[in-house]
Structures are given as C-alpha cells and as structure tokens.
Design a protein around this motif. Sequence first.
Motif, PDB file in Angstrom:
ATOM      1  N   LEU A  96      72.823 -33.141 -81.983  1.00 24.46           N
ATOM      2  CA  LEU A  96      72.303 -32.007 -82.737  1.00 24.46           C
ATOM      3  C   LEU A  96      72.956 -31.299 -83.832  1.00 24.46           C
ATOM      4  CD1 LEU A  96      69.657 -30.034 -82.553  1.00 24.46           C
ATOM      5  CD2 LEU A  96      70.944 -28.503 -80.937  1.00 24.46           C
ATOM      6  N   LYS A  97      74.389 -31.536 -83.682  1.00 27.06           N
ATOM      7  CA  LYS A  97      75.460 -31.120 -84.810  1.00 27.06           C
ATOM      8  C   LYS A  97      75.628 -32.249 -85.568  1.00 27.06           C
ATOM      9  CE  LYS A  97      77.480 -27.836 -81.564  1.00 27.06           C
ATOM     10  NZ  LYS A  97      78.832 -27.489 -80.759  1.00 27.06           N
ATOM     11  N   ASN A  98      74.938 -33.483 -85.697  1.00 27.66           N
ATOM     12  CA  ASN A  98      75.374 -34.544 -86.557  1.00 27.66           C
ATOM     13  C   ASN A  98      74.522 -34.249 -87.722  1.00 27.66           C
ATOM     14  OD1 ASN A  98      75.415 -36.969 -87.893  1.00 27.66           O
ATOM     15  ND2 ASN A  98      75.169 -38.159 -86.098  1.00 27.66           N
ATOM     16  N   PRO A  99      75.180 -34.175 -88.621  1.00 29.57           N
ATOM     17  CA  PRO A  99      74.460 -33.645 -90.012  1.00 29.57           C
ATOM     18  C   PRO A  99      73.954 -34.836 -90.921  1.00 29.57           C
ATOM     19  CG  PRO A  99      77.103 -34.242 -90.447  1.00 29.57           C
ATOM     20  CD  PRO A  99      76.767 -34.396 -88.915  1.00 29.57           C
ATOM     21  N   GLN A 101      72.587 -22.323 -87.016  1.00 24.46           N
ATOM     22  CA  GLN A 101      73.519 -23.572 -87.903  1.00 24.46           C
ATOM     23  C   GLN A 101      72.901 -24.370 -88.641  1.00 24.46           C
ATOM     24  OE1 GLN A 101      76.239 -25.132 -85.025  1.00 24.46           O
ATOM     25  NE2 GLN A 101      77.547 -23.118 -84.537  1.00 24.46           N
ATOM     26  N   GLU A 102      71.440 -24.787 -88.003  1.00 24.60           N
ATOM     27  CA  GLU A 102      70.828 -25.711 -88.685  1.00 24.60           C
ATOM     28  C   GLU A 102      70.218 -25.504 -90.070  1.00 24.60           C
ATOM     29  OE1 GLU A 102      69.968 -28.938 -87.458  1.00 24.60           O
ATOM     30  OE2 GLU A 102      69.057 -29.056 -89.606  1.00 24.60           O
ATOM     31  N   VAL A 113      63.445 -29.115 -88.471  1.00 21.85           N
ATOM     32  CA  VAL A 113      64.230 -29.132 -87.254  1.00 21.85           C
ATOM     33  C   VAL A 113      64.613 -27.505 -86.718  1.00 21.85           C
ATOM     34  CG1 VAL A 113      66.610 -29.590 -86.242  1.00 21.85           C
ATOM     35  CG2 VAL A 113      65.697 -31.110 -87.993  1.00 21.85           C
ATOM     36  N   GLN A 114      64.618 -26.625 -87.831  1.00 22.88           N
ATOM     37  CA  GLN A 114      64.415 -25.263 -87.500  1.00 22.88           C
ATOM     38  C   GLN A 114      63.481 -24.940 -86.630  1.00 22.88           C
ATOM     39  OE1 GLN A 114      65.036 -22.940 -91.204  1.00 22.88           O
ATOM     40  NE2 GLN A 114      67.371 -22.907 -90.914  1.00 22.88           N
ATOM     41  N   THR A 115      62.215 -25.406 -87.390  1.00 20.11           N
ATOM     42  CA  THR A 115      60.901 -25.003 -86.571  1.00 20.11           C
ATOM     43  C   THR A 115      60.779 -25.501 -85.334  1.00 20.11           C
ATOM     44  OG1 THR A 115      59.953 -24.990 -89.208  1.00 20.11           O
ATOM     45  CG2 THR A 115      58.500 -25.089 -87.070  1.00 20.11           C
TER      46      THR A 115
END
Length: 205
Positions: A138-141, A172-173, A178-180
């Motif tokens: 999830l934190k992988n950009p 953070q997103e 992905v936010q939605t």
Amino acid sequence: MSELDSLLTRLRCATTPSETARSLQAIIELKTEAAIPLLIDALAHHHPAVAAAAVSSLITAYQATQDQAVQAQIIRILAQIGDPKAVNLLAEVVGVAVANHCQGNVRRVAARGLGRIASVASNAQIVGCVVDKLTWALKNPEDWALRYAAVVSLQEIASDSAVSILQEALTQEQDRVVQTRIKIALTQLNATAIFQEITQHEGMK
C-alpha cells in the motif's frame, strides 16, 4: 519408456491417496513443466492429502521454472485456492520488482490471494505476515494498481490493524482512484461494524 512415462503410469495405477501423493511428488522432482497440468488436476482430488500435496508441489514447481507464463499460471491458481501454505510464496511475489506489465499483474493477483487467505485464517502469525506485506504494498509508490489490490485485501481481512492502516493510507495516498477505493473500504467496514454492534445489542435484550 521415459522416467516421466513410468511415473505417469504409476500415478494412473495408484489406488490410495498416499500413493497418488507420492507419485505426484516424484513427478515434480523431475522438474518438468509437463507435471503442472497434473498438479492442477490433482487439486480437485476428493482426498485432502492429495490436494495438499499438489499445493506443495505447485510451490516447488514455481521455484523450479524460469518461464514467467508458467509462474503466472501457478500464482493465479494458488491465489484462487487460498491455501495458507502459499503465503510465503505469494508474499515474495508481491515484493518482486516489476519488469513488465504481465509481472505487475501477477503481483496484484498475489496480493488478492494474500487477502483471501488472511480473511479466513485463525493463525495470528499468518494474518500478521499478510497484513505487513499488504501494508508494504500500500505504501509502494510505483504501482497504483498494486496499492488498489492491497486496499481490497485489507478490507477483506477487516481486522482492527487493517482498518488503522487504511485510515493512515487515506491521508497519504495521492492517486484519486486508490483514494476512492480506500474511502469505499472504510465506509463499508464502518457499516459492518455498526451492524454488528446493533445485532449484539439486540441479542442482549
């Protein structure tokens, strides 16, 4: 008759689950991709010992081949089955560097497989391992679709830690899609929690 042909004959003549499982293991030890369809068929065997042997052999087969198409097929099958024995391999695949589009898709499939496994697992170590890997994803950009798959899997797991991770990720997103999806996950998890609370309250009356 080749060694493979001999083992196939032994497999066809097997009369017990243990004989079938031993024959499958012997075939996979030949490290031939011809064994993979046999292992897939064995997953549907009525005896759990044979299906379990097939899962272990598929994991071995994945590690033995360099053919990415074969590897992708194995990951899709293991992710669909959701057997806890595949957790380490699926977690490893999620962490593989993306070399092409196909490989990226396999990572997302592996992430969904992890969610499927942890959502029904009773082993806290397995759940913790899966949540850690999905948090990393999830934190992988670099891959928004991998983060999307991680969100869906964390929603499926629905533990308190999964909810906390999703709440943190929402702040953070940067990607709107992905936010939605995170917002949908949190809304649905909250609705489920409220429903459970009401059900428990009604049951105490």
